[in-house]
Design a protein around this motif. Structure first.
Motif, PDB file in Angstrom:
ATOM      1  N   ARG A   1       0.820  -1.205   0.000  1.00  0.00           N
ATOM      2  CA  ARG A   1       0.000   0.000   0.000  1.00  0.00           C
ATOM      3  C   ARG A   1       0.858   1.261   0.000  1.00  0.00           C
ATOM      4  O   ARG A   1       0.489   2.281  -0.599  1.00  0.00           O
ATOM      5  CB  ARG A   1      -0.942   0.009   1.208  1.00  0.00           C
ATOM      6  N   ALA A   2       2.020   1.192   0.673  1.00  0.00           N
ATOM      7  CA  ALA A   2       2.934   2.341   0.685  1.00  0.00           C
ATOM      8  C   ALA A   2       3.424   2.651  -0.729  1.00  0.00           C
ATOM      9  O   ALA A   2       3.443   3.812  -1.157  1.00  0.00           O
ATOM     10  CB  ALA A   2       4.116   2.077   1.610  1.00  0.00           C
ATOM     11  N   MET A   3       3.813   1.604  -1.464  1.00  0.00           N
ATOM     12  CA  MET A   3       4.268   1.808  -2.838  1.00  0.00           C
ATOM     13  C   MET A   3       3.123   2.304  -3.720  1.00  0.00           C
ATOM     14  O   MET A   3       3.330   3.130  -4.614  1.00  0.00           O
ATOM     15  CB  MET A   3       4.850   0.521  -3.410  1.00  0.00           C
ATOM     16  N   ASP A   4       1.900   1.826  -3.471  1.00  0.00           N
ATOM     17  CA  ASP A   4       0.746   2.317  -4.223  1.00  0.00           C
ATOM     18  C   ASP A   4       0.562   3.825  -4.003  1.00  0.00           C
ATOM     19  O   ASP A   4       0.272   4.575  -4.955  1.00  0.00           O
ATOM     20  CB  ASP A   4      -0.528   1.581  -3.793  1.00  0.00           C
ATOM     21  N   GLN A   5       0.730   4.256  -2.744  1.00  0.00           N
ATOM     22  CA  GLN A   5       0.585   5.676  -2.426  1.00  0.00           C
ATOM     23  C   GLN A   5       1.680   6.507  -3.094  1.00  0.00           C
ATOM     24  O   GLN A   5       1.408   7.588  -3.628  1.00  0.00           O
ATOM     25  CB  GLN A   5       0.615   5.883  -0.908  1.00  0.00           C
ATOM     26  N   LEU A   6       2.898   6.004  -3.049  1.00  0.00           N
ATOM     27  CA  LEU A   6       3.996   6.732  -3.685  1.00  0.00           C
ATOM     28  C   LEU A   6       3.754   6.868  -5.185  1.00  0.00           C
ATOM     29  O   LEU A   6       3.979   7.935  -5.773  1.00  0.00           O
ATOM     30  CB  LEU A   6       5.329   6.017  -3.421  1.00  0.00           C
ATOM     31  N   ASN A   7       3.305   5.796  -5.817  1.00  0.00           N
ATOM     32  CA  ASN A   7       3.027   5.842  -7.254  1.00  0.00           C
ATOM     33  C   ASN A   7       1.830   6.743  -7.569  1.00  0.00           C
ATOM     34  O   ASN A   7       1.802   7.417  -8.603  1.00  0.00           O
ATOM     35  CB  ASN A   7       2.778   4.432  -7.791  1.00  0.00           C
ATOM     36  N   ARG A   8       0.866   6.743  -6.673  1.00  0.00           N
ATOM     37  CA  ARG A   8      -0.323   7.584  -6.882  1.00  0.00           C
ATOM     38  C   ARG A   8       0.053   9.065  -6.891  1.00  0.00           C
ATOM     39  O   ARG A   8      -0.513   9.855  -7.654  1.00  0.00           O
ATOM     40  CB  ARG A   8      -1.339   7.297  -5.775  1.00  0.00           C
ATOM     41  N   PHE A   9       1.007   9.444  -6.043  1.00  0.00           N
ATOM     42  CA  PHE A   9       1.349  10.861  -5.897  1.00  0.00           C
ATOM     43  C   PHE A   9       2.671  11.237  -6.562  1.00  0.00           C
ATOM     44  O   PHE A   9       3.160  12.346  -6.345  1.00  0.00           O
ATOM     45  CB  PHE A   9       1.388  11.240  -4.408  1.00  0.00           C
ATOM     46  N   LYS A  10       3.235  10.343  -7.380  1.00  0.00           N
ATOM     47  CA  LYS A  10       4.452  10.728  -8.103  1.00  0.00           C
ATOM     48  C   LYS A  10       4.078  11.743  -9.183  1.00  0.00           C
ATOM     49  O   LYS A  10       3.035  11.634  -9.829  1.00  0.00           O
ATOM     50  CB  LYS A  10       5.151   9.508  -8.691  1.00  0.00           C
ATOM     51  N   GLY A  11       4.924  12.729  -9.330  1.00  0.00           N
ATOM     52  CA  GLY A  11       4.620  13.846 -10.225  1.00  0.00           C
ATOM     53  C   GLY A  11       3.872  14.959  -9.526  1.00  0.00           C
ATOM     54  O   GLY A  11       3.823  16.084 -10.025  1.00  0.00           O
ATOM     55  N   LEU A  12       3.273  14.649  -8.378  1.00  0.00           N
ATOM     56  CA  LEU A  12       2.579  15.652  -7.567  1.00  0.00           C
ATOM     57  C   LEU A  12       3.421  15.982  -6.333  1.00  0.00           C
ATOM     58  O   LEU A  12       3.997  17.054  -6.229  1.00  0.00           O
ATOM     59  CB  LEU A  12       1.195  15.133  -7.151  1.00  0.00           C
ATOM     60  N   GLN A  13       3.506  15.005  -5.409  1.00  0.00           N
ATOM     61  CA  GLN A  13       4.321  15.210  -4.213  1.00  0.00           C
ATOM     62  C   GLN A  13       5.748  14.706  -4.411  1.00  0.00           C
ATOM     63  O   GLN A  13       6.696  15.289  -3.890  1.00  0.00           O
ATOM     64  CB  GLN A  13       3.680  14.491  -3.019  1.00  0.00           C
ATOM     65  N   PHE A  14       5.901  13.629  -5.189  1.00  0.00           N
ATOM     66  CA  PHE A  14       7.190  12.949  -5.294  1.00  0.00           C
ATOM     67  C   PHE A  14       7.750  12.989  -6.711  1.00  0.00           C
ATOM     68  O   PHE A  14       6.994  12.961  -7.690  1.00  0.00           O
ATOM     69  CB  PHE A  14       7.052  11.490  -4.845  1.00  0.00           C
ATOM     70  N   ASP A  15       9.073  13.011  -6.792  1.00  0.00           N
ATOM     71  CA  ASP A  15       9.774  12.932  -8.077  1.00  0.00           C
ATOM     72  C   ASP A  15       9.568  11.526  -8.650  1.00  0.00           C
ATOM     73  O   ASP A  15       9.931  10.538  -8.016  1.00  0.00           O
ATOM     74  CB  ASP A  15      11.264  13.206  -7.839  1.00  0.00           C
ATOM     75  N   PRO A  16       8.978  11.394  -9.840  1.00  0.00           N
ATOM     76  CA  PRO A  16       8.712  10.068 -10.414  1.00  0.00           C
ATOM     77  C   PRO A  16       9.970   9.213 -10.546  1.00  0.00           C
ATOM     78  O   PRO A  16       9.921   7.997 -10.340  1.00  0.00           O
ATOM     79  CB  PRO A  16       8.116  10.386 -11.788  1.00  0.00           C
ATOM     80  N   THR A  17      11.106   9.838 -10.876  1.00  0.00           N
ATOM     81  CA  THR A  17      12.357   9.085 -11.024  1.00  0.00           C
ATOM     82  C   THR A  17      12.768   8.440  -9.710  1.00  0.00           C
ATOM     83  O   THR A  17      13.209   7.288  -9.678  1.00  0.00           O
ATOM     84  CB  THR A  17      13.483  10.009 -11.527  1.00  0.00           C
ATOM     85  N   ILE A  18      12.595   9.170  -8.616  1.00  0.00           N
ATOM     86  CA  ILE A  18      12.976   8.652  -7.294  1.00  0.00           C
ATOM     87  C   ILE A  18      12.057   7.504  -6.889  1.00  0.00           C
ATOM     88  O   ILE A  18      12.506   6.493  -6.343  1.00  0.00           O
ATOM     89  CB  ILE A  18      12.940   9.772  -6.236  1.00  0.00           C
ATOM     90  N   VAL A  19      10.767   7.662  -7.145  1.00  0.00           N
ATOM     91  CA  VAL A  19       9.807   6.604  -6.803  1.00  0.00           C
ATOM     92  C   VAL A  19      10.117   5.333  -7.580  1.00  0.00           C
ATOM     93  O   VAL A  19      10.128   4.229  -7.022  1.00  0.00           O
ATOM     94  CB  VAL A  19       8.360   7.068  -7.078  1.00  0.00           C
ATOM     95  N   ARG A  20      10.374   5.468  -8.878  1.00  0.00           N
ATOM     96  CA  ARG A  20      10.716   4.285  -9.690  1.00  0.00           C
ATOM     97  C   ARG A  20      12.005   3.642  -9.210  1.00  0.00           C
ATOM     98  O   ARG A  20      12.138   2.412  -9.209  1.00  0.00           O
ATOM     99  CB  ARG A  20      10.831   4.691 -11.171  1.00  0.00           C
TER     100      ARG A  20
END
Length: 348
Positions: free
Chosen positions: A283-302
């Protein structure tokens, strides 16, 4: 004792490697040929340093459980500087010893000893520095039992992300330090807010949002910690510009800050808190992916996702730091409340 014997054996093998290199190149160097002599010295020095480094790095990797590649990358710069500085000095001592006398060569031992003494003091200072940083991070964790070890885990996650991104060891080290100290500004936040068992109201949230500014202000006077100031100041900036304290967005946000916010969010979601339980890795990874580009840098999340896919959800549970076994302030207050007041023996 075994460590001392290993070090002596290391030097014997390294010296033998240098001797073999000299013997193999002896016939290729004409007497009085300066370039040939310099080349021979360089080859012997490389042979000595290579064997010495391989043996030393292998032992350090086995003892600490640190990947061989990381120990090698950290050590190789020190070895190269020693190669440039000490190999020519060793050749000069040999020349003086042969042409003037051994007594003259011994005069070089004084500055060498002083250099070694200075290096040992540097190593002690470096150890003291990292110990101080660890103590500062534990001072935050000690506020309550529910964040015990939080900074340590954030530091490990951030370091793993930085390493996966291919950053230099110096950059990785700074990001790991920033991970340990990212919440240092919470020292300036009142306990009633920091330890509140429910979610904060809007006014309390505004007060909490000042902690990156407090943290940057705390670190700024220290020359050693000053490189971390911008990372600490901006570790709550959102990728779309909706974060704080300055509303930076995208590449305007320091890379270290973009790494810390992902590591901090992942650690927080996968750990128990005073007001909720862990939501688990998936669920944590789902949240990070949900908010990548908004709260989080997509490159870092990936990047974090790749690490977890390769090493598993427990990839960050191994720490080089000693176990955290300090008594939190909440526990200390509770214990003292049950014990009789200890009076000063010299009080009148």
């Amino acid at each position: 004792m075994w460590g001392t014997l290993y070090n002596r054996f290391d030097y014997v093998l390294s010296a033998f490697a240098a001797y073999v290199a000299l013997q193999l190149t002896q016939t290729s160097v004409r007497p009085g040929d300066p370039l040939g002599t310099i080349s021979q010295i360089a080859i012997a020095g490389i042979a000595f340093s290579f064997v010495n480094l391989i043996l030393g790095v292998s032992l350090a990797s086995l003892r600490t459980g640190t990947p061989l590649s990381r120990v090698w990358s950290i050590s190789v710069s020190n070895v190269l500087s020693g190669l440039v500085a000490l190999v020519p000095l060793g050749w000069l001592m040999a020349e003086i010893g042969g042409k003037v006398g051994l007594w003259a060569a011994f005069l070089f031992l004084v500055p060498l000893y002083l250099a070694r003494f200075s290096f040992s003091k540097y190593a002690e200072t470096r150890e003291l520095f990292f110990g101080t940083v660890s103590a500062l991070s534990q001072a935050i964790d000690a506020k309550d039992g529910f964040t015990r070890g939080h900074a340590d885990r954030v530091s490990r996650i951030a370091g793993a992300i930085a390493r996966e991104l291919g950053l230099s060891e110096r950059q990785i080290e700074q990001i790991e330090l920033a991970g340990l100290l990212h919440d240092i500004g919470k020292i300036g936040v009142e306990d009633r807010i920091l330890m509140k068992p429910q979610r904060l109201d809007s006014e309390e949230q505004e007060l909490m949002r000042r902690h990156p500014i407090y943290g940057a202000s705390i670190l700024e006077p220290s020359a050693a910690l000053r490189p971390l100031v911008q990372t600490i100041l901006h570790h709550h900036e959102n990728y779309d510009g909706s974060g704080y304290p300055e509303g930076l967005k995208g590449e305007e946000i320091p890379l270290g800050s973009r790494i810390i916010i992902v590591a901090d969010a992942y650690e927080a979601m996968t750990s128990d808190r005073i007001y909720r339980k862990s939501i688990g890795h998936d669920r944590a990874m789902d949240q990070l992916n949900r908010f990548k580009g908004l709260q989080f840098d997509p490159t870092i999340v990936r990047c974090l996702q790749r690490i977890v896919e390769k090493k598993g959800a427990d990839a960050f549970e191994i720490s080089d730091l000693p176990p955290i076994n300090y008594e939190t302030l909440a526990e200390l207050r509770h214990r003292l409340a049950r014990e009789p007041v200890v009076r000063d023996a010299h009080a009148s």
